[in-house]
Design a protein around this motif. Structure first.
Motif, PDB file in Angstrom:
ATOM      1  N   ALA A  97       0.831  -1.208   0.000  1.00 27.87           N
ATOM      2  CA  ALA A  97       0.000   0.000   0.000  1.00 27.87           C
ATOM      3  C   ALA A  97       0.863   1.254   0.000  1.00 27.87           C
ATOM      4  O   ALA A  97       0.600   2.208  -0.753  1.00 27.87           O
ATOM      5  N   ALA A  98       1.903   1.270   0.842  1.00 24.23           N
ATOM      6  CA  ALA A  98       2.783   2.442   0.915  1.00 24.23           C
ATOM      7  C   ALA A  98       3.473   2.691  -0.418  1.00 24.23           C
ATOM      8  O   ALA A  98       3.615   3.845  -0.856  1.00 24.23           O
ATOM      9  N   PHE A  99       3.874   1.618  -1.073  1.00 25.00           N
ATOM     10  CA  PHE A  99       4.536   1.764  -2.371  1.00 25.00           C
ATOM     11  C   PHE A  99       3.572   2.291  -3.430  1.00 25.00           C
ATOM     12  O   PHE A  99       3.885   3.243  -4.160  1.00 25.00           O
ATOM     13  N   LEU A 100       2.374   1.687  -3.509  1.00 21.61           N
ATOM     14  CA  LEU A 100       1.423   2.072  -4.547  1.00 21.61           C
ATOM     15  C   LEU A 100       0.961   3.517  -4.376  1.00 21.61           C
ATOM     16  O   LEU A 100       0.873   4.269  -5.351  1.00 21.61           O
ATOM     17  N   VAL A 101       0.648   3.909  -3.143  1.00 23.74           N
ATOM     18  CA  VAL A 101       0.217   5.288  -2.912  1.00 23.74           C
ATOM     19  C   VAL A 101       1.402   6.237  -3.027  1.00 23.74           C
ATOM     20  O   VAL A 101       1.309   7.303  -3.653  1.00 23.74           O
ATOM     21  N   GLY A 102       2.516   5.863  -2.417  1.00 26.44           N
ATOM     22  CA  GLY A 102       3.679   6.742  -2.400  1.00 26.44           C
ATOM     23  C   GLY A 102       4.201   7.080  -3.780  1.00 26.44           C
ATOM     24  O   GLY A 102       4.562   8.237  -4.050  1.00 26.44           O
ATOM     25  N   ARG A 103       4.211   6.099  -4.663  1.00 21.51           N
ATOM     26  CA  ARG A 103       4.738   6.371  -6.015  1.00 21.51           C
ATOM     27  C   ARG A 103       3.846   7.366  -6.748  1.00 21.51           C
ATOM     28  O   ARG A 103       4.329   8.169  -7.555  1.00 21.51           O
ATOM     29  N   ARG A 104       2.549   7.331  -6.478  1.00 19.36           N
ATOM     30  CA  ARG A 104       1.645   8.279  -7.122  1.00 19.36           C
ATOM     31  C   ARG A 104       1.839   9.691  -6.565  1.00 19.36           C
ATOM     32  O   ARG A 104       1.806  10.675  -7.311  1.00 19.36           O
ATOM     33  N   VAL A 105       2.030   9.797  -5.264  1.00 20.98           N
ATOM     34  CA  VAL A 105       2.269  11.109  -4.664  1.00 20.98           C
ATOM     35  C   VAL A 105       3.570  11.699  -5.192  1.00 20.98           C
ATOM     36  O   VAL A 105       3.639  12.895  -5.534  1.00 20.98           O
ATOM     37  N   VAL A 106       4.612  10.880  -5.284  1.00 20.68           N
ATOM     38  CA  VAL A 106       5.895  11.347  -5.817  1.00 20.68           C
ATOM     39  C   VAL A 106       5.743  11.768  -7.273  1.00 20.68           C
ATOM     40  O   VAL A 106       6.331  12.765  -7.715  1.00 20.68           O
ATOM     41  N   ALA A 107       4.937  11.017  -8.033  1.00 15.96           N
ATOM     42  CA  ALA A 107       4.711  11.372  -9.434  1.00 15.96           C
ATOM     43  C   ALA A 107       4.011  12.725  -9.551  1.00 15.96           C
ATOM     44  O   ALA A 107       4.255  13.483 -10.492  1.00 15.96           O
ATOM     45  N   VAL A 181       1.441  10.841   5.322  1.00 12.49           N
ATOM     46  CA  VAL A 181       0.001  10.740   5.593  1.00 12.49           C
ATOM     47  C   VAL A 181      -0.687   9.920   4.502  1.00 12.49           C
ATOM     48  O   VAL A 181      -1.504   9.037   4.784  1.00 12.49           O
ATOM     49  N   ALA A 182      -0.349  10.204   3.246  1.00 16.23           N
ATOM     50  CA  ALA A 182      -1.006   9.510   2.137  1.00 16.23           C
ATOM     51  C   ALA A 182      -0.591   8.047   2.043  1.00 16.23           C
ATOM     52  O   ALA A 182      -1.428   7.161   1.828  1.00 16.23           O
ATOM     53  N   ALA A 183       0.700   7.773   2.202  1.00 19.25           N
ATOM     54  CA  ALA A 183       1.213   6.430   1.931  1.00 19.25           C
ATOM     55  C   ALA A 183       1.175   5.504   3.134  1.00 19.25           C
ATOM     56  O   ALA A 183       1.236   4.281   2.961  1.00 19.25           O
ATOM     57  N   LEU A 184       1.047   6.037   4.342  1.00 14.26           N
ATOM     58  CA  LEU A 184       1.021   5.178   5.534  1.00 14.26           C
ATOM     59  C   LEU A 184      -0.235   5.378   6.379  1.00 14.26           C
ATOM     60  O   LEU A 184      -0.937   4.413   6.682  1.00 14.26           O
ATOM     61  N   VAL A 185      -0.519   6.607   6.765  1.00 13.82           N
ATOM     62  CA  VAL A 185      -1.650   6.855   7.662  1.00 13.82           C
ATOM     63  C   VAL A 185      -2.962   6.442   7.005  1.00 13.82           C
ATOM     64  O   VAL A 185      -3.793   5.754   7.612  1.00 13.82           O
ATOM     65  N   TRP A 186      -3.178   6.849   5.765  1.00 15.66           N
ATOM     66  CA  TRP A 186      -4.417   6.535   5.055  1.00 15.66           C
ATOM     67  C   TRP A 186      -4.592   5.027   4.846  1.00 15.66           C
ATOM     68  O   TRP A 186      -5.644   4.479   5.221  1.00 15.66           O
ATOM     69  N   PRO A 187      -3.632   4.294   4.276  1.00 17.40           N
ATOM     70  CA  PRO A 187      -3.844   2.851   4.088  1.00 17.40           C
ATOM     71  C   PRO A 187      -4.030   2.096   5.400  1.00 17.40           C
ATOM     72  O   PRO A 187      -4.856   1.178   5.476  1.00 17.40           O
ATOM     73  N   LEU A 188      -3.281   2.453   6.437  1.00 19.06           N
ATOM     74  CA  LEU A 188      -3.446   1.782   7.725  1.00 19.06           C
ATOM     75  C   LEU A 188      -4.856   1.987   8.269  1.00 19.06           C
ATOM     76  O   LEU A 188      -5.469   1.057   8.809  1.00 19.06           O
ATOM     77  N   GLY A 189      -5.383   3.203   8.142  1.00 22.08           N
ATOM     78  CA  GLY A 189      -6.748   3.456   8.584  1.00 22.08           C
ATOM     79  C   GLY A 189      -7.757   2.652   7.785  1.00 22.08           C
ATOM     80  O   GLY A 189      -8.734   2.121   8.343  1.00 22.08           O
ATOM     81  N   CYS A 190      -7.533   2.555   6.469  1.00 24.05           N
ATOM     82  CA  CYS A 190      -8.436   1.760   5.624  1.00 24.05           C
ATOM     83  C   CYS A 190      -8.408   0.292   6.018  1.00 24.05           C
ATOM     84  O   CYS A 190      -9.460  -0.375   6.067  1.00 24.05           O
ATOM     85  N   MET A 191      -7.229  -0.257   6.288  1.00 23.16           N
ATOM     86  CA  MET A 191      -7.116  -1.653   6.711  1.00 23.16           C
ATOM     87  C   MET A 191      -7.817  -1.864   8.047  1.00 23.16           C
ATOM     88  O   MET A 191      -8.519  -2.860   8.249  1.00 23.16           O
ATOM     89  N   PHE A 192      -7.631  -0.925   8.961  1.00 28.83           N
ATOM     90  CA  PHE A 192      -8.251  -1.024  10.281  1.00 28.83           C
ATOM     91  C   PHE A 192      -9.777  -1.020  10.163  1.00 28.83           C
ATOM     92  O   PHE A 192     -10.471  -1.817  10.808  1.00 28.83           O
ATOM     93  N   LEU A 193     -10.314  -0.140   9.322  1.00 30.40           N
ATOM     94  CA  LEU A 193     -11.755  -0.095   9.102  1.00 30.40           C
ATOM     95  C   LEU A 193     -12.244  -1.385   8.449  1.00 30.40           C
ATOM     96  O   LEU A 193     -13.291  -1.933   8.842  1.00 30.40           O
ATOM     97  N   GLY A 209      -5.373  -2.904   1.661  1.00 31.54           N
ATOM     98  CA  GLY A 209      -4.154  -2.140   1.414  1.00 31.54           C
ATOM     99  C   GLY A 209      -3.994  -1.779  -0.050  1.00 31.54           C
ATOM    100  O   GLY A 209      -3.654  -0.634  -0.392  1.00 31.54           O
ATOM    101  N   ILE A 210      -4.256  -2.732  -0.928  1.00 29.13           N
ATOM    102  CA  ILE A 210      -4.134  -2.464  -2.363  1.00 29.13           C
ATOM    103  C   ILE A 210      -5.214  -1.494  -2.817  1.00 29.13           C
ATOM    104  O   ILE A 210      -4.954  -0.552  -3.576  1.00 29.13           O
ATOM    105  N   LEU A 211      -6.433  -1.697  -2.328  1.00 34.34           N
ATOM    106  CA  LEU A 211      -7.542  -0.826  -2.736  1.00 34.34           C
ATOM    107  C   LEU A 211      -7.376   0.599  -2.219  1.00 34.34           C
ATOM    108  O   LEU A 211      -7.903   1.547  -2.811  1.00 34.34           O
ATOM    109  N   ALA A 212      -6.648   0.793  -1.120  1.00 32.23           N
ATOM    110  CA  ALA A 212      -6.403   2.147  -0.617  1.00 32.23           C
ATOM    111  C   ALA A 212      -5.673   3.004  -1.641  1.00 32.23           C
ATOM    112  O   ALA A 212      -5.738   4.239  -1.586  1.00 32.23           O
ATOM    113  N   ALA A 213      -4.980   2.355  -2.562  1.00 33.23           N
ATOM    114  CA  ALA A 213      -4.245   3.073  -3.602  1.00 33.23           C
ATOM    115  C   ALA A 213      -5.029   3.146  -4.903  1.00 33.23           C
ATOM    116  O   ALA A 213      -4.499   3.614  -5.913  1.00 33.23           O
ATOM    117  N   GLY A 214      -6.283   2.706  -4.892  1.00 33.95           N
ATOM    118  CA  GLY A 214      -7.027   2.564  -6.132  1.00 33.95           C
ATOM    119  C   GLY A 214      -8.033   3.659  -6.428  1.00 33.95           C
ATOM    120  O   GLY A 214      -8.886   3.479  -7.296  1.00 33.95           O
TER     121      GLY A 214
END
Length: 644
Positions: A97-107, A181-193, A209-214
């Motif tokens: 999740a961190a990789f998928l979201v993080g790469r988009r934020v960096v892009a 926040v985008a690559a760790l806090v958000w996916p962790l919250g989604c997994m917890f929910l 985790g994968i869907l958090a980046a989708g």
């Protein structure tokens, strides 16, 4: 990561939390600690630094330890521990999740020093500089540099804390905080929910985790539109609060270990969300209405079946319901911006808005086929199993709010329902992933359990009886198929919807000779200001053309640090008539009183393409009012000479 996770982790550990819950909940608690410490620090005479946060963390930890010790007295402490037996797969899900979201934020951002070339960013960057200059990061005072008062400053508190600790440039700190926040806090919250709605299985965690980046609607949309950084932080924390609320009501798939502790954790999270952005707390309340109503009805039905629903008890239950509805209505009417600030119009037809909800394509994004199909499958799964049906109500609540803001005509009804979010479609579009993701996760798990897993099990049973090589192959069948499924899900969710969000947002962070807020020439000139402008001298500016950011980037004060800020007394005389200073004796007294010694002239090209005047800053050298000190392209710095 240390700033966002360590303070909250200390308090969560003191609350006897362990495992994944601790990891997911700690950022929400941290944001409360940081934002509340920022409010309290000036009240006790402390400058903003890690010290107030450490002191409040210690106090919260002691209080949490004492309260939870009282609440679980006589119970096994292990009852509050989350068992994370499949830890390898769980950590794998976090990393993916961190990789998928993080790469988009960096892009989107491109480089560490890049900054959003948008209207709102003038306030955000200058507010962080204001914190550095004044030593106060309180939400009660952070906007005083624009003439304002209260402004939710949790996001600014985090960024300024990072600059305080590391000495990083403001723009670098902004991008780093947003990335974490985008690559760790958000996916962790989604997994917890997702755990609360679908169970704490490895398949649930990986899928969530994968869907958090989708989703293009979050987190990328709020890093583009506005930019709405405070709303971005608040919304990223909603899944954790929603999960705690669900567990507090006993509606999750797992049996709550201690509702009292869950309640305390929720109470510890909500102030941070409110001080990130009040509309995020209002979104949490709106999303909690269906589960609250369901829990109320479930309690009434249980009492009725047990034959204990007496008239006094029924009246008491109705009184609770009425008080809750009345409290929500009062809160809804008061926790909102002024009507003149909620001016955004509808953008599409009702049919199209409904279609965008169903296809996860809000605000004109391409259809997210994989996510939408899985979400429909998740809804069908709930209906077939007759389980967690209340979550469909939560989904409909978020969907309804978006449909109203995106398509209903301007009027009192729309203002009442969605004025909390400035009647702004992107703000409500960013909430949709919070409710779509758990449904899509359940759909993915249902497909795995109902289609993939039985097929693999049949294959394994068939090959085990053939040979020793077959038995060896059978042992690897499930991991291999699982890896293929993860790859297919990751690939399928990273298509047009997310790519379009990146392609839309990235130009807003690019620095060019024609950038809408600050160009390459203008930034180069600003970065030389500290060698040209003495400390204490004020620079006259037109904030609409980006020159207000001279304060954030150089530390030199500007006359008007924001477009909508209060013009200081006498300031209008300067921005309208400074070029008459050599012939109008009423100008120089105001220049001297406000200590305005320099002028940044970036012309009349403004961020939104308009022209707000500021004609008094034109032709200063030609009118004999100022001399040219520095220039880069068409950007110029003048020193006022007529008032010496």
């Amino acid at each position: 990561m240390a700033i966002l996770f360590i303070p909250g982790t200390v308090v969560a550990l003191a609350s006897r939390m362990r495992g994944f819950s601790l990891l997911a909940v700690s950022p929400a608690i941290t944001v409360t600690l940081v934002s509340v410490a920022a409010v309290l620090a000036p009240m006790i005479g402390l400058r903003w630094s890690p010290v107030p946060v450490l002191l409040l963390t210690f106090l919260f930890a002691v209080l949490a330890f004492a309260l939870t010790a009282f609440l679980i007295k006589g119970k096994r402490h292990r009852g509050l521990v989350v068992d994370w037996r499949t830890s390898g797969l769980q950590w794998f899900a976090v990393l993916v999740a961190a990789f998928l979201v993080g790469r988009r934020v960096v892009a989107v951002v491109g480089t560490p020093e890049a900054f959003s070339q948008t209207f709102d960013n003038v306030f955000h960057l200058n507010a962080i500089r204001h914190v550095e200059d004044t030593g106060s990061a309180s939400s009660l005072t952070i906007s005083t540099f624009t003439g304002g008062s209260f402004y939710p400053a949790a996001w600014h508190d985090l960024v300024s804390l990072l600059t305080n600790l590391t000495g990083a440039d403001i723009t670098v700190a902004v991008n780093v905080v947003n990335l974490v926040v985008a690559a760790l806090v958000w996916p962790l919250g989604c997994m917890f929910l997702a755990h609360k709605v679908a169970g704490a299985r490895a398949a649930v965690t990986v899928a969530a985790g994968i869907l958090a980046a989708g989703f293009g609607a979050f987190p990328l949309l709020l890093l583009d539109f506005g930019v709405l950084y405070p709303n971005f932080l608040g919304n990223a924390l909603i899944p954790v609060a929603l999960a705690l609320g669900i567990r507090l009501l006993g509606l999750g798939v797992e049996t709550p270990k201690s509702r009292a502790v869950d309640g305390l954790l929720l109470l510890a999270s909500l102030p941070g969300i409110a001080l990130a952005h009040p509309s995020s707390v209002m979104a949490f309340l709106a999303l909690m209405v269906p589960p609250l109503l369901f829990a109320w009805a479930k309690t009434v039905a249980r009492l009725f079946r047990a034959g204990t629903l007496s008239w006094p008890r029924l009246l008491g239950m109705l009184a609770v319901l009425f008080a809750g509805v009345a409290g929500l209505v009062v809160t809804w009417q008061n926790v909102r911006p002024l009507e003149e600030a909620a001016f955004w119009p509808p953008v599409e037809t009702t049919g199209r808005a409904i279609g965008e909800v169903l296809t996860s394509s809000a605000v004109g994004r391409p259809v997210s086929w994989v996510v939408s199909i899985l979400a429909v499958a998740g809804i069908v799964s709930l209906i077939v199993r007759r389980s967690q049906l209340w979550f469909i109500g939560t989904y409909l609540m978020a969907a309804g709010l978006f449909v109203v803001v995106a398509s209903f005509p301007v009027g009192p009804q729309r203002m009442f329902i969605t004025g909390v979010w400035y009647n702004d479609p992107p703000r409500l579009a960013s909430l949709l992933p919070i409710v779509i993701l758990p449904l899509a996760t359940m759909g993915a798990v249902a497909c795995w359990d109902g289609l993939v897993l039985p097929a693999v099990q049949n294959l394994v049973r068939g090959v085990r009886s053939t040979s020793s090589q077959g038995k060896a192959a059978a042992a690897f069948a499930l991991p291999v198929v699982g890896a293929v499924a993860v790859s297919v899900l990751a690939f399928g969710t990273q298509q047009a919807n997310v790519r379009d969000a990146v392609n839309t947002a990235a130009p807003g962070y690019q620095l060019t000779k024609d950038s809408p807020l600050i160009s390459t020439d203008e930034l180069a000139l600003i970065k030389r200001l500290d060698s040209k402008v003495p400390e204490g001298s004020v620079i006259a500016d037109n904030p609409w053309n980006g020159s207000a950011l001279a304060y954030a980037f150089s530390g030199r004060p500007v006359l008007l640090p924001h477009m909508h800020g209060t013009v200081p007394e006498g300031g209008k005389k300067i921005i309208d008539e400074l070029n008459d200073a050599s012939v109008d004796p009423s100008v120089c007294p105001e220049v001297q009183r406000l200590n305005v010694d320099f002028v940044l002239d970036f012309g009349h090209r403004e961020v939104h393409g308009g022209d707000h005047g500021y004609d008094g800053l034109d032709n200063l050298a030609l009118d004999g009012v100022a001399r040219l000190v520095d220039e880069q392209g068409e950007a110029r710095l003048y020193e006022i000479t007529a008032c010496k």
